[in-house]
Design a protein around this motif. Structure first.
Motif, PDB file in Angstrom:
ATOM      1  N   TRP A   1       0.833  -1.192   0.000  1.00 58.03           N
ATOM      2  CA  TRP A   1       0.000   0.000   0.000  1.00 58.03           C
ATOM      3  C   TRP A   1       0.869   1.244   0.000  1.00 58.03           C
ATOM      4  N   LEU A   2       0.281   2.360  -0.420  1.00 60.14           N
ATOM      5  CA  LEU A   2       0.975   3.646  -0.452  1.00 60.14           C
ATOM      6  C   LEU A   2       0.073   4.689   0.205  1.00 60.14           C
ATOM      7  N   LYS A   3       0.616   5.425   1.132  1.00 56.19           N
ATOM      8  CA  LYS A   3      -0.133   6.462   1.850  1.00 56.19           C
ATOM      9  C   LYS A   3       0.460   7.823   1.532  1.00 56.19           C
ATOM     10  N   VAL A   4      -0.405   8.789   1.196  1.00 54.56           N
ATOM     11  CA  VAL A   4       0.027  10.140   0.855  1.00 54.56           C
ATOM     12  C   VAL A   4      -0.658  11.131   1.783  1.00 54.56           C
ATOM     13  N   GLY A   5       0.135  12.006   2.423  1.00 54.70           N
ATOM     14  CA  GLY A   5      -0.451  13.020   3.285  1.00 54.70           C
ATOM     15  C   GLY A   5       0.036  12.905   4.723  1.00 54.70           C
ATOM     16  N   LYS A   6      -0.687  13.542   5.627  1.00 52.99           N
ATOM     17  CA  LYS A   6      -0.298  13.592   7.038  1.00 52.99           C
ATOM     18  C   LYS A   6      -0.902  12.423   7.811  1.00 52.99           C
ATOM     19  N   ASP A   7      -0.056  11.758   8.581  1.00 53.81           N
ATOM     20  CA  ASP A   7      -0.518  10.701   9.467  1.00 53.81           C
ATOM     21  C   ASP A   7       0.609  10.410  10.455  1.00 53.81           C
ATOM     22  N   TYR A   8       0.311   9.604  11.473  1.00 50.45           N
ATOM     23  CA  TYR A   8       1.347   9.231  12.428  1.00 50.45           C
ATOM     24  C   TYR A   8       2.471   8.504  11.695  1.00 50.45           C
ATOM     25  N   SER A   9       3.705   8.907  11.958  1.00 49.84           N
ATOM     26  CA  SER A   9       4.842   8.395  11.207  1.00 49.84           C
ATOM     27  C   SER A   9       5.253   7.009  11.712  1.00 49.84           C
ATOM     28  N   PRO A  10       6.066   6.272  10.942  1.00 48.42           N
ATOM     29  CA  PRO A  10       6.417   4.889  11.301  1.00 48.42           C
ATOM     30  C   PRO A  10       7.103   4.718  12.651  1.00 48.42           C
ATOM     31  N   VAL A  11       7.789   5.745  13.163  1.00 45.80           N
ATOM     32  CA  VAL A  11       8.468   5.579  14.456  1.00 45.80           C
ATOM     33  C   VAL A  11       7.496   5.635  15.629  1.00 45.80           C
ATOM     34  N   THR A  12       6.230   5.949  15.370  1.00 53.06           N
ATOM     35  CA  THR A  12       5.230   6.092  16.435  1.00 53.06           C
ATOM     36  C   THR A  12       4.451   4.794  16.625  1.00 53.06           C
ATOM     37  N   ARG A  13       4.351   4.372  17.882  1.00 56.67           N
ATOM     38  CA  ARG A  13       3.458   3.271  18.247  1.00 56.67           C
ATOM     39  C   ARG A  13       2.827   3.614  19.593  1.00 56.67           C
ATOM     40  N   PHE A  14       1.515   3.606  19.666  1.00 62.93           N
ATOM     41  CA  PHE A  14       0.815   3.974  20.892  1.00 62.93           C
ATOM     42  C   PHE A  14       0.712   2.749  21.798  1.00 62.93           C
ATOM     43  N   ILE A  15       1.519   2.746  22.846  1.00 64.90           N
ATOM     44  CA  ILE A  15       1.582   1.620  23.766  1.00 64.90           C
ATOM     45  C   ILE A  15       0.884   1.947  25.084  1.00 64.90           C
ATOM     46  N   SER A  16       1.057   3.167  25.553  1.00 65.54           N
ATOM     47  CA  SER A  16       0.479   3.590  26.831  1.00 65.54           C
ATOM     48  C   SER A  16      -0.914   4.162  26.638  1.00 65.54           C
ATOM     49  N   GLY A  17      -1.804   3.866  27.588  1.00 66.94           N
ATOM     50  CA  GLY A  17      -3.145   4.430  27.577  1.00 66.94           C
ATOM     51  C   GLY A  17      -3.315   5.601  28.521  1.00 66.94           C
ATOM     52  N   GLN A  18      -2.235   6.219  28.982  1.00 71.75           N
ATOM     53  CA  GLN A  18      -2.305   7.350  29.913  1.00 71.75           C
ATOM     54  C   GLN A  18      -3.217   8.455  29.365  1.00 71.75           C
ATOM     55  N   VAL A  19      -4.188   8.910  30.174  1.00 66.29           N
ATOM     56  CA  VAL A  19      -5.158   9.895  29.705  1.00 66.29           C
ATOM     57  C   VAL A  19      -4.869  11.305  30.215  1.00 66.29           C
ATOM     58  N   PHE A  20      -3.933  11.457  31.150  1.00 66.40           N
ATOM     59  CA  PHE A  20      -3.603  12.776  31.693  1.00 66.40           C
ATOM     60  C   PHE A  20      -3.183  13.732  30.577  1.00 66.40           C
ATOM     61  N   ASN A  21      -3.531  15.014  30.730  1.00 64.06           N
ATOM     62  CA  ASN A  21      -3.129  16.064  29.798  1.00 64.06           C
ATOM     63  C   ASN A  21      -3.519  15.731  28.357  1.00 64.06           C
ATOM     64  N   GLU A  22      -4.812  15.481  28.169  1.00 64.65           N
ATOM     65  CA  GLU A  22      -5.359  15.225  26.833  1.00 64.65           C
ATOM     66  C   GLU A  22      -4.711  13.999  26.172  1.00 64.65           C
ATOM     67  N   ASP A  23      -4.734  12.885  26.885  1.00 63.89           N
ATOM     68  CA  ASP A  23      -4.215  11.609  26.377  1.00 63.89           C
ATOM     69  C   ASP A  23      -2.725  11.688  26.064  1.00 63.89           C
ATOM     70  N   ALA A  24      -1.929  12.071  27.079  1.00 61.98           N
ATOM     71  CA  ALA A  24      -0.487  12.222  26.880  1.00 61.98           C
ATOM     72  C   ALA A  24       0.173  10.902  26.494  1.00 61.98           C
ATOM     73  N   GLY A  25      -0.309   9.791  27.036  1.00 58.91           N
ATOM     74  CA  GLY A  25       0.183   8.480  26.614  1.00 58.91           C
ATOM     75  C   GLY A  25       1.672   8.261  26.762  1.00 58.91           C
ATOM     76  N   LEU A  26       2.309   8.978  27.711  1.00 53.59           N
ATOM     77  CA  LEU A  26       3.766   8.929  27.890  1.00 53.59           C
ATOM     78  C   LEU A  26       4.514   9.323  26.611  1.00 53.59           C
ATOM     79  N   LEU A  27       3.817  10.007  25.687  1.00 56.67           N
ATOM     80  CA  LEU A  27       4.442  10.368  24.416  1.00 56.67           C
ATOM     81  C   LEU A  27       5.572  11.368  24.633  1.00 56.67           C
ATOM     82  N   GLY A  28       6.731  11.057  24.099  1.00 52.46           N
ATOM     83  CA  GLY A  28       7.910  11.885  24.290  1.00 52.46           C
ATOM     84  C   GLY A  28       8.503  11.758  25.674  1.00 52.46           C
TER      85      GLY A  28
END
Length: 268
Positions: free
Chosen positions: A1-28
């Motif tokens: 498949w080929l995807k064109v446009g804006k979307d979560y990039s390949p280095v991103t995987r949502f593992i945490s379900g943390q909801v604090f601060n608008e679903d921070a999810g331990l991101l970053g």
């Protein structure tokens, strides 16, 4: 498949379900986050390769020498990211990585001003590995990542604070000092009943500039939550957590905080 446009990039995987601060999810803050850049992504089975918009980020943290404003910020290459999902029944493992390069070119104006007499090259990269394991009602997820100058590539800082960013530092001798970063996280959960799930998670991040007299900027966070399904698509998620911002680049303690609350969500 080929995807064109804006979307979560390949280095991103949502593992945490943390909801604090608008679903921070331990991101970053343990869970590496590539945001949603524009670009082209090619998928072949579990493999993804993306050519993305070069961030051209020349931000500097407080107290660092500012980047020359008379140079010409330019690039000839997109940001490159890739990930490969390998599945083995209830277990998976996913290596990922990314690379970005751009330069600040010397111009007649910058040479006259005496602030930039040669081109400055800014490199960013990340290599990482994450995994999920499902054993009946129990699951566990983990991730680790390492690299340099993440913020220059617009790879996210902590969404819950505590880090000033992984930024290349301009050396007035027309050179660059890199900031070395690494992050790690661990999440575990139990699906107690079809309508009740418990999850705990923790994440850590360190950004360490290669500059004499500048300390690493570190932070870590831990949380616990219950996910209560009140009806199909209707959720109540009480959560409590602790965030320790540790020390900043100057070696000053940035303090800590506790939080507790709940999130309502209805999916239509």
């Amino acid at each position: 498949w080929l995807k064109v446009g804006k979307d979560y990039s390949p280095v991103t995987r949502f593992i945490s379900g943390q909801v604090f601060n608008e679903d921070a999810g331990l991101l970053g803050a343990g869970n590496f986050y590539g945001r949603r850049p524009g670009g082209l992504t090619l998928g072949i089975g579990g493999f993804e390769l993306a050519l993305l918009t070069n961030a051209l980020n020349t931000s500097a943290y407080a107290g660092a020498p500012a980047w020359p404003t008379t140079g010409d910020v330019d690039n000839n290459f997109p940001k490159i990211e890739a990930a490969w999902m390998l599945k083995f029944g209830s277990f998976d493992i996913r290596p990922f990585g990314g690379f970005q390069y751009f330069k600040i070119a010397s111009t007649d104006a910058s040479e006259t001003a005496g602030t930039l007499t040669d081109d400055v090259d800014i490199y960013s990269y990340v290599v990482g590995l994450d995994s999920m394991l499902n054993l009946g009602a129990f699951y566990i997820g983990a991730q680790g990542a390492y690299g340099i100058n993440w913020t220059n590539a617009n790879w996210s800082n902590s969404l819950i604070g505590g880090t000033a960013g992984s930024l290349a530092v301009f050396d007035p001798t027309d050179d660059v000092k890199d900031t070395e970063s690494w992050s790690a996280m661990l999440v575990a959960g139990l699906k107690f009943t079809p309508t009740l799930k418990f999850e705990v998670g923790a994440g850590y991040r360190s950004d360490d500039p290669d500059v004499s007299g500048v300390d690493a900027d570190e932070m870590w966070s831990v949380y616990g939550q219950a996910v209560i399904t009140l009806a199909p698509g209707v959720y109540l998620i009480p959560e409590a957590g602790y965030i320790d911002n540790m020390d900043n680049f100057a070696g000053d303690d940035e303090g800590y905080s506790w939080y507790a609350g709940a999130k309502w969500q209805i999916d239509f």
